[in-house]
Design an enzyme around this catalytic site. Structure first.
Site, mmCIF file in Angstrom:
data_model
loop_
_atom_site.group_PDB
_atom_site.id
_atom_site.type_symbol
_atom_site.label_atom_id
_atom_site.label_comp_id
_atom_site.label_asym_id
_atom_site.label_seq_id
_atom_site.Cartn_x
_atom_site.Cartn_y
_atom_site.Cartn_z
ATOM 1 N N ARG A 180 0.033 35.878 20.992
ATOM 2 C CA ARG A 180 -1.261 35.555 21.613
ATOM 3 C C ARG A 180 -2.060 36.841 21.828
ATOM 4 O O ARG A 180 -2.435 37.471 20.855
ATOM 5 C CB ARG A 180 -1.075 34.797 22.930
ATOM 6 C CG ARG A 180 -2.259 33.905 23.273
ATOM 7 C CD ARG A 180 -1.995 33.121 24.542
ATOM 8 N NE ARG A 180 -1.024 32.081 24.381
ATOM 9 C CZ ARG A 180 -1.298 30.827 24.025
ATOM 10 N NH1 ARG A 180 -2.541 30.489 23.789
ATOM 11 N NH2 ARG A 180 -0.359 29.926 23.911
ATOM 12 N N ARG A 199 2.009 21.463 26.718
ATOM 13 C CA ARG A 199 0.983 22.106 27.544
ATOM 14 C C ARG A 199 0.149 20.960 28.086
ATOM 15 O O ARG A 199 -0.644 20.376 27.353
ATOM 16 C CB ARG A 199 0.120 23.063 26.710
ATOM 17 C CG ARG A 199 0.915 24.242 26.165
ATOM 18 C CD ARG A 199 0.013 25.328 25.589
ATOM 19 N NE ARG A 199 0.816 26.419 25.087
ATOM 20 C CZ ARG A 199 1.159 26.590 23.806
ATOM 21 N NH1 ARG A 199 0.703 25.752 22.903
ATOM 22 N NH2 ARG A 199 1.920 27.588 23.444
ATOM 23 N N ASP A 257 3.013 32.041 31.493
ATOM 24 C CA ASP A 257 1.977 32.289 32.482
ATOM 25 C C ASP A 257 1.192 31.030 32.878
ATOM 26 O O ASP A 257 1.004 30.746 34.062
ATOM 27 C CB ASP A 257 1.031 33.319 31.862
ATOM 28 C CG ASP A 257 0.301 34.095 32.913
ATOM 29 O OD1 ASP A 257 0.932 34.414 33.937
ATOM 30 O OD2 ASP A 257 -0.905 34.344 32.728
ATOM 31 N N THR A 286 8.963 32.858 27.323
ATOM 32 C CA THR A 286 7.921 32.879 26.287
ATOM 33 C C THR A 286 8.221 33.994 25.309
ATOM 34 O O THR A 286 8.603 35.106 25.732
ATOM 35 C CB THR A 286 6.509 33.095 26.865
ATOM 36 O OG1 THR A 286 5.619 33.471 25.799
ATOM 37 C CG2 THR A 286 6.434 34.156 27.936
ATOM 38 N N GLY A 323 4.924 26.827 25.365
ATOM 39 C CA GLY A 323 5.599 27.081 24.082
ATOM 40 C C GLY A 323 7.108 27.131 24.271
ATOM 41 O O GLY A 323 7.597 27.856 25.125
ATOM 42 N N ASP A 371 6.136 35.602 23.829
ATOM 43 C CA ASP A 371 5.081 36.619 23.955
ATOM 44 C C ASP A 371 5.500 37.784 24.860
ATOM 45 O O ASP A 371 4.953 38.877 24.767
ATOM 46 C CB ASP A 371 3.787 35.996 24.505
ATOM 47 C CG ASP A 371 3.267 34.879 23.617
ATOM 48 O OD1 ASP A 371 3.698 34.798 22.453
ATOM 49 O OD2 ASP A 371 2.455 34.078 24.104
ATOM 50 N N ASP A 395 4.900 38.327 27.964
ATOM 51 C CA ASP A 395 3.670 38.832 28.591
ATOM 52 C C ASP A 395 3.548 38.442 30.065
ATOM 53 O O ASP A 395 2.436 38.318 30.579
ATOM 54 C CB ASP A 395 2.450 38.310 27.803
ATOM 55 C CG ASP A 395 2.379 36.779 27.799
ATOM 56 O OD1 ASP A 395 3.353 36.129 28.221
ATOM 57 O OD2 ASP A 395 1.339 36.239 27.386
HETATM 58 O O1 F6P Z 1 2.935 31.280 23.776
HETATM 59 C C1 F6P Z 1 3.766 31.213 22.679
HETATM 60 C C2 F6P Z 1 2.976 31.092 21.411
HETATM 61 O O2 F6P Z 1 3.892 30.943 20.339
HETATM 62 C C3 F6P Z 1 1.994 32.223 21.106
HETATM 63 O O3 F6P Z 1 2.623 33.358 20.589
HETATM 64 C C4 F6P Z 1 1.044 31.579 20.159
HETATM 65 O O4 F6P Z 1 -0.224 32.195 20.225
HETATM 66 C C5 F6P Z 1 0.985 30.157 20.669
HETATM 67 O O5 F6P Z 1 2.160 29.944 21.434
HETATM 68 C C6 F6P Z 1 0.932 29.120 19.583
HETATM 69 O O6 F6P Z 1 0.726 27.894 20.185
HETATM 70 P P1 F6P Z 1 0.921 26.501 19.460
HETATM 71 O O7 F6P Z 1 2.399 26.264 19.345
HETATM 72 O O8 F6P Z 1 0.270 25.534 20.372
HETATM 73 O O9 F6P Z 1 0.294 26.609 18.128
#
Ligand code: F6P
Length: 317
Positions: free
Chosen positions: A172, A72, A103, A126, A11, A128, A130
């Site tokens: 998340r 990703r 992570d 991130t 992300g 998050d 985390d």
């Molecule tokens: O890891 C960052 C994040 O924004 C999380 O908070 C969220 O759950 C996820 O990525 C959303 O992913 P995507 O952009 O693939 O919808």
């Protein structure tokens, strides 16, 4: 001169562009040749790698996201593609990598190092927040400021229209964004994945508050809790007796003009990462806590679960 490459993975966060700018500038200052790898680990596999200079990073410091793209990569989870990635780096003579990611990105990097021994330094990035071993990940401050502005705006309409608003934040499985936003916005309710969703204790409390004149509520709920934001809104209508609305903040939390703090942290993280690689530190993550910056081995960082700060949790009533 030695070659060094940078990758944004997972992300995206606001702060990546300031990091890219300083990467180029500081690498050149240290007599290194800087390279961009485009679109995360996908670019390593597809050989989307380009040598860059000052003109490539002019004017990007104010922009959220990342000018080199992020992804990703499912392919990078497979051994055969990691071999291709290594061959691409070898053909360009790149033996040092900086990875901005979370992570999942670090887990991939750990395997890549074990298989191919490419020296790297990771920068926790991130919203998050985390990642084990660091109190701060790049991008968190901008995300929190976007959330703050959104909650403040929602409060205006909530108070005018006498409604309960359930505002869902990202994260998340980690409630950090929700918890900090709750504490700093003065909301009435906060629900996070780390704690059981016990609404019963609020029912009576909120009803009494309404009898005493309260006519709106703000609830901050993190994604990843056992109930949906709509369930919480229904609870407000059915049990507390107030009209309610849901507002899922979504991906606006990932974008926007990076804050001063994220710009500065981006610069500091990059300086530490390049210095670490020049000092022959092979597989570290730059971490930041109350004692300042430190380098931690990736083995420590990827194998442990980050817990929410208990001092912050104590403020939850
Ligand atoms: O890891 C960052 C994040 O924004 C999380 O908070 C969220 O759950 C996820 O990525 C959303 O992913 P995507 O952009 O693939 O919808």
């Amino acid at each position: 001169m030695k070659n060094i490459a940078i990758i944004c993975s997972g992300g995206d966060v606001s702060g990546m562009n300031p990091a890219l700018k300083h990467f180029v500038e500081y690498a050149l200052e240290k007599n290194l040749h800087p390279y961009f790898v485009y679109n995360g680990y996908e670019g390593l596999i597809d050989n989307a790698i380009k040598q860059v200079s000052y003109s490539d990073v002019a004017g990007i410091i104010t922009r959220g996201g990342t000018i080199i793209g992020s992804a990703r990569s499912k392919r990078f989870m497979q051994k055969e593609y990691r071999r291709i990635a290594k061959n691409n780096l070898d053909s360009l003579g790149i033996h040092m990598l900086i990875v901005l990611g979370g992570d999942g990105s670090f887990k991939g990097l750990d395997i890549f190092y074990k298989e191919h021994g490419v020296k790297f330094c990771g920068i926790p990035s991130t919203i998050d927040n985390d990642i084990y071993g660091t109190d701060y990940c790049l991008g968190v401050d901008t995300a929190l400021n976007i959330i703050k502005t959104s909650i403040d705006a929602i409060r205006d309409t909530a108070s005018s229209f006498k409604r309960a608003f359930v505002i869902e934040t990202m994260g998340r499985d980690c409630g950090y964004l929700a918890l900090v936003s709750h504490l700093t916005s003065g909301s009435e309710l906060c629900l996070i994945p780390e704690l059981a969703c016990d609404l019963v204790k609020y029912e009576e409390k909120f009803k009494i508050q309404m009898k005493n004149g309260r006519n709106y509520f703000i609830a901050i709920v993190s994604e990843g809790i056992e109930k949906s934001a709509q369930d919480i809104a229904d609870w407000f209508e059915e049990k507390v007796g107030i009209e309610s609305r849901v507002s899922v903040l979504g991906h606006i939390q990932r974008g926007g003009n990076p804050t001063i703090y994220d710009r500065l942290m981006a610069y500091k993280f990059i300086t530490h990462a390049i210095n670490a690689l020049l000092n022959s530190t092979n597989k570290s993550i730059v971490c930041y806590d109350t004692n300042g910056f430190s380098l931690k081995s990736i083995d420590t960082v990827v194998n442990k679960q980050k817990e929410l700060d208990t001092n912050l949790l104590k403020f939850l009533h």
